[in-house]
Design a protein around this motif. Structure first.
Motif, PDB file in Angstrom:
ATOM      1  N   CYS A  51      54.260  26.728  31.545  1.00 32.54           N
ATOM      2  CA  CYS A  51      53.377  27.886  31.671  1.00 32.54           C
ATOM      3  C   CYS A  51      52.065  27.609  30.940  1.00 32.54           C
ATOM      4  N   LEU A  56      48.141  33.956  29.120  1.00 28.52           N
ATOM      5  CA  LEU A  56      48.572  34.987  28.178  1.00 28.52           C
ATOM      6  C   LEU A  56      47.441  35.939  27.814  1.00 28.52           C
ATOM      7  N   TYR A  85      53.494  32.978  20.549  1.00 27.64           N
ATOM      8  CA  TYR A  85      54.308  32.329  21.571  1.00 27.64           C
ATOM      9  C   TYR A  85      55.057  31.132  20.987  1.00 27.64           C
ATOM     10  N   THR A  88      55.502  26.513  25.859  1.00 32.04           N
ATOM     11  CA  THR A  88      55.081  26.709  27.242  1.00 32.04           C
ATOM     12  C   THR A  88      56.110  26.195  28.243  1.00 32.04           C
ATOM     13  N   THR A  93      58.979  32.190  24.782  1.00 28.09           N
ATOM     14  CA  THR A  93      58.602  33.599  24.800  1.00 28.09           C
ATOM     15  C   THR A  93      57.207  33.811  24.215  1.00 28.09           C
ATOM     16  N   ALA A  94      56.608  34.917  24.612  1.00 24.09           N
ATOM     17  CA  ALA A  94      55.311  35.340  24.085  1.00 24.09           C
ATOM     18  C   ALA A  94      55.400  36.838  23.811  1.00 24.09           C
ATOM     19  N   ARG A 111      56.978  38.504  27.041  1.00 18.41           N
ATOM     20  CA  ARG A 111      57.021  37.778  28.304  1.00 18.41           C
ATOM     21  C   ARG A 111      57.790  36.482  28.096  1.00 18.41           C
ATOM     22  N   GLU A 112      58.325  35.941  29.180  1.00 16.80           N
ATOM     23  CA  GLU A 112      59.087  34.692  29.094  1.00 16.80           C
ATOM     24  C   GLU A 112      58.568  33.710  30.142  1.00 16.80           C
ATOM     25  N   CYS A 113      58.473  32.442  29.750  1.00 17.00           N
ATOM     26  CA  CYS A 113      58.049  31.402  30.680  1.00 17.00           C
ATOM     27  C   CYS A 113      59.185  31.147  31.676  1.00 17.00           C
ATOM     28  N   GLU A 118      55.396  30.180  35.517  1.00 12.52           N
ATOM     29  CA  GLU A 118      54.631  31.406  35.361  1.00 12.52           C
ATOM     30  C   GLU A 118      55.293  32.281  34.298  1.00 12.52           C
ATOM     31  N   TRP A 119      54.488  33.055  33.589  1.00  7.92           N
ATOM     32  CA  TRP A 119      55.003  34.000  32.600  1.00  7.92           C
ATOM     33  C   TRP A 119      55.532  35.239  33.308  1.00  7.92           C
ATOM     34  N   SER A 120      56.645  35.779  32.854  1.00  9.75           N
ATOM     35  CA  SER A 120      57.169  37.032  33.421  1.00  9.75           C
ATOM     36  C   SER A 120      56.210  38.164  33.116  1.00  9.75           C
TER      37      SER A 120
END
Length: 121
Positions: A51, A56, A85, A88, A93-94, A111-113, A118-120
């Motif tokens: 990611c 972000l 975060y 990547t 996670t972020a 968010r999760e990679c 792609e980030w969720s």
């Protein structure tokens, strides 16, 4: 890479991928059968999609508060706050932390990679 204990019935073969790749579409461990065939399906190695940190948020001109991040997290200063975060690669996670006077209005706090790079959220 395939590491195997032999080619006689009962022998095993274990598959490994190089850095930046992961096993897909098969079994990590296979066994030589009495018929001389290997059990299961041979896996393949696929590139792990990472990611982008730039997805972000846009970096801020003024530094945020790095103390909101815990050990193992990297701070990214964005307008009105900080994103912490863990990396990547898929599963990283972020987490968004708003600065004083700001609140999260759109999107998710965490968010999760994903495996597609792609980030969720």
């Amino acid at each position: 890479t395939v590491c195997y204990t032999g080619t006689t019935p009962g022998s095993t073969a274990v598959y490994h991928c190089g850095e930046g790749h992961e096993l897909v579409d098969g079994q990590k461990t296979r066994e030589c059968q009495i018929s001389g065939e290997w059990s299961g399906i041979a896996p393949a190695c696929a590139l792990i999609k990472t990611c982008s940190v730039s997805d972000l948020g846009d970096p801020a001109a003024v530094a945020g508060d790095p103390s909101v991040c815990v050990e193992g997290e990297t701070p990214l200063f964005i307008s009105g706050g900080t994103v912490c975060y863990t990396g990547t690669t898929p599963g990283s996670t972020a987490v968004y932390h708003c600065g004083e006077g700001y609140e999260l209005v759109d999107g998710q706090e965490a968010r999760e990679c994903q495996t597609r790079g792609e980030w969720s959220g």
